[in-house]
Write a protein that holds these residues in place. Structure first.
Motif, PDB file in Angstrom:
ATOM      1  N   ARG A 284       0.833  -1.201   0.000  1.00  0.00           N
ATOM      2  CA  ARG A 284       0.000   0.000   0.000  1.00  0.00           C
ATOM      3  C   ARG A 284       0.875   1.262   0.000  1.00  0.00           C
ATOM      4  O   ARG A 284       0.570   2.238  -0.685  1.00  0.00           O
ATOM      5  CB  ARG A 284      -0.917  -0.007   1.219  1.00  0.00           C
ATOM      6  CG  ARG A 284      -1.956   1.095   1.211  1.00  0.00           C
ATOM      7  CD  ARG A 284      -2.781   1.054   2.477  1.00  0.00           C
ATOM      8  NE  ARG A 284      -3.481  -0.201   2.638  1.00  0.00           N
ATOM      9  CZ  ARG A 284      -4.670  -0.464   2.110  1.00  0.00           C
ATOM     10  NH1 ARG A 284      -5.276   0.452   1.381  1.00  0.00           N
ATOM     11  NH2 ARG A 284      -5.251  -1.625   2.308  1.00  0.00           N
ATOM     12  N   ARG A 324      -5.445  -2.978  -6.777  1.00  0.00           N
ATOM     13  CA  ARG A 324      -4.969  -1.590  -6.728  1.00  0.00           C
ATOM     14  C   ARG A 324      -3.666  -1.440  -7.515  1.00  0.00           C
ATOM     15  O   ARG A 324      -3.464  -0.458  -8.243  1.00  0.00           O
ATOM     16  CB  ARG A 324      -4.730  -1.154  -5.278  1.00  0.00           C
ATOM     17  CG  ARG A 324      -5.963  -0.963  -4.429  1.00  0.00           C
ATOM     18  CD  ARG A 324      -6.807   0.226  -4.819  1.00  0.00           C
ATOM     19  NE  ARG A 324      -6.136   1.497  -4.807  1.00  0.00           N
ATOM     20  CZ  ARG A 324      -6.009   2.284  -3.728  1.00  0.00           C
ATOM     21  NH1 ARG A 324      -6.496   1.882  -2.559  1.00  0.00           N
ATOM     22  NH2 ARG A 324      -5.415   3.452  -3.819  1.00  0.00           N
ATOM     23  N   GLU A 367     -14.608  -1.955   3.877  1.00  0.00           N
ATOM     24  CA  GLU A 367     -13.239  -1.850   3.353  1.00  0.00           C
ATOM     25  C   GLU A 367     -13.134  -2.504   1.979  1.00  0.00           C
ATOM     26  O   GLU A 367     -12.447  -1.995   1.089  1.00  0.00           O
ATOM     27  CB  GLU A 367     -12.243  -2.489   4.327  1.00  0.00           C
ATOM     28  CG  GLU A 367     -11.928  -1.672   5.552  1.00  0.00           C
ATOM     29  CD  GLU A 367     -11.013  -0.492   5.268  1.00  0.00           C
ATOM     30  OE1 GLU A 367     -10.461  -0.416   4.146  1.00  0.00           O
ATOM     31  OE2 GLU A 367     -10.851   0.356   6.156  1.00  0.00           O
ATOM     32  N   GLU A 371     -11.870  -0.458  -1.187  1.00  0.00           N
ATOM     33  CA  GLU A 371     -10.659  -0.800  -1.941  1.00  0.00           C
ATOM     34  C   GLU A 371     -10.989  -1.025  -3.420  1.00  0.00           C
ATOM     35  O   GLU A 371     -10.283  -0.515  -4.309  1.00  0.00           O
ATOM     36  CB  GLU A 371      -9.995  -2.050  -1.365  1.00  0.00           C
ATOM     37  CG  GLU A 371      -9.283  -1.839  -0.043  1.00  0.00           C
ATOM     38  CD  GLU A 371      -8.066  -0.954  -0.160  1.00  0.00           C
ATOM     39  OE1 GLU A 371      -7.657  -0.594  -1.289  1.00  0.00           O
ATOM     40  OE2 GLU A 371      -7.503  -0.598   0.885  1.00  0.00           O
TER      41      GLU A 371
END
Length: 492
Positions: A284, A324, A367, A371
């Motif tokens: 992250r 991501r 969450e 995300e």
């Protein structure tokens, strides 16, 4: 040995020269030789180096060019750093450490238990000593690319077989921890994690670092094998949390160092799911720093190392981080596949037989939606502000915002998703709605000490000004930002 204060010389009398750097720092400190000697002795006793007994003649010899043995160079570095309020390294003092200290820079550290404890202890102590923003961080450098990935791959190298565990002690004997004391340490870590979710990383970071330092002291005492493993697990969780809080307040090199040390501690604890969680935090951070390729390598390493033992909730989180990374690399097909895997795996979480560890319980349905919506939002930016991907992000982000609005324990996540919703509306050229979400986020940001939240709000306002600067709502937003979130907050 006490007579020479633990000092020695690494140079012969013939080639010894006056140490001009140490002399300069010493003169500016205003200390006398006797005062410096007393401080060195006091700090040495605190470190358990009771053999150190320095006097004025020994200080004079250091100034004349003698290089003392460890731990004196490190003690002098700490004393001068405290005196001047900035990092004064061993090299700045014209001294040579017995070995290059890997706790100061670099991430390629030895994968052994005793050195992991020593490095955790040294780094947390330095952080507590130089906790004001930037002082510790400026002595570190961020690692990326092969210099980061290759050392982390050694997480998967099997450790030597551990000796058979001794029974847990019923009560405290000597330096040994009792079961209630261990449980208290574990519950304290849970409490710190709750504080971070509610209040952001800026409020309790030093308390977490202090607790981590205390745990490293316990790890240096004789303990049964099972107790040692549990202490390493606590140390790994605290180091990861210290890294996360450092990341949240903008101390990126400090955060990376804690993450690396947390991974080492997780390996010593034999806890691969926890190690995968640490790697996801590192991933992250790499996304935040604009290095999605490194993020992908780290999350794949986490998946490979824990696929056979991590819970569905943990695996779902890793798939979401994989999405991501692919989004920021501009790979929509792989991103969408990872999003689907995150959703499908999360659906299996309720069927998991064992309770999830506390560190992954944050990964709720909210969450997951947050995300995955951020993945599509990131894809939209990478694809040139694509309205198609923005439309995929909107319903997921809206669901995340609705769920977080009912969750008083995760206010920082609520603020971040409000900002995310604002960016989606800006992408869809709906600035009025975007401004409304930013205004809501600012209300929460004032209660949460998170430089990450503040930075995202400022960047979103900058985007709104660039694209819709003449709009009344955007002008009002800019004025409100200057009043409510001025750029004066300090990380701690």
């Amino acid at each position: 040995m006490s007579g020479n204060g633990g000092s020695g010389t690494n140079a012969t009398n013939a080639d010894k020269r006056p140490n001009e750097l140490l002399t300069s720092w010493f003169v500016r400190s205003g200390w006398s030789k006797g005062e410096l000697a007393r401080q060195v002795n006091r700090r040495a006793r605190q470190l358990g180096a009771n053999h150190i007994s320095t006097d004025t003649s020994r200080v004079r010899r250091w100034l004349d060019g003698e290089n003392p043995r460890e731990p004196i160079p490190r003690i002098l570095s700490e004393l001068f750093s405290e005196r001047f309020g900035c990092v004064v390294s061993v090299e700045d003092l014209g001294l040579r450490a017995a070995r290059q200290s890997p706790s100061v820079s670099g991430v390629d550290l030895p994968w052994t238990g005793p050195q992991t404890v020593a490095l955790l202890s040294e780094f947390s102590r330095s952080d507590l000593m130089l906790a004001r923003r930037g002082f510790l961080g400026t002595s570190l450098g961020l690692s990326a690319g092969p210099s980061l990935i290759e050392p982390m791959q050694r997480w998967l190298v099997p450790a030597p077989s551990a000796p058979r565990a001794e029974p847990e002690p019923v009560g405290r004997r000597g330096g040994r921890l009792s079961r209630p004391e261990l449980e208290l340490l574990e519950s304290t870590t849970v409490m710190f994690r709750q504080w971070d979710a509610q209040c952001g990383g800026g409020l309790r970071r030093k308390a977490v670092v202090g607790q981590l330092h205390e745990v490293t002291d316990l790890l240096q005492e004789p303990q049964p094998e099972a107790t040692t493993r549990k202490l390493f697990k606590v140390a790994a969780e605290l180091a990861e949390l210290a890294g996360w809080m450092s990341y949240d307040v903008g101390l990126q090199p400090t955060a990376q160092k804690y993450f690396v040390l947390a991974l080492h501690a997780a390996k010593e604890a034999g806890d691969r799911p926890l190690g995968s969680y640490v790697l996801s935090s590192m991933s992250r951070q790499m996304i935040h720093l604009g290095r999605p390729e490194d993020a992908l390598e780290l999350v794949h390493l986490a998946q490979y190392g824990s696929r056979d033992c991590a819970s569905p909730r943990t695996q779902s989180m890793l798939y979401a981080m994989e999405a991501r990374a692919y989004a920021n690399m501009g790979q929509p097909g792989k991103c969408k596949r990872a999003v689907r895997m995150a959703e499908d795996t999360f659906a299996e979480a309720d069927e998991w037989d064992e309770p999830d560890p506390d560190w992954i319980r944050f990964f709720s349905e909210a969450e997951l939606y947050g995300e995955n919506s951020h993945s599509f939002r990131d894809l939209a930016y990478v694809a040139g502000r694509s309205p198609t991907y923005a439309s995929l992000a909107e319903p997921l982000m809206e669901r995340a915002v609705d769920l977080f609005a009912k969750d008083a324990e995760h206010q920082r996540s609520y603020a971040l998703n409000l900002v995310g919703m604002a960016t989606v509306h800006l992408l869809r050229r709906e600035p009025e709605r975007g401004a409304g979400y930013v205004t809501e986020a600012m209300t929460i940001a004032k209660k949460v000490r998170s430089e990450r939240v503040n930075t995202r709000i400022r960047k979103t306002v900058d985007t709104a000004v660039r694209d819709f600067g003449d709009l009344h709502e955007v002008v009002d937003l800019t004025d409100r930002l200057a009043v409510e979130l001025p750029e004066t907050a300090e990380a701690v």
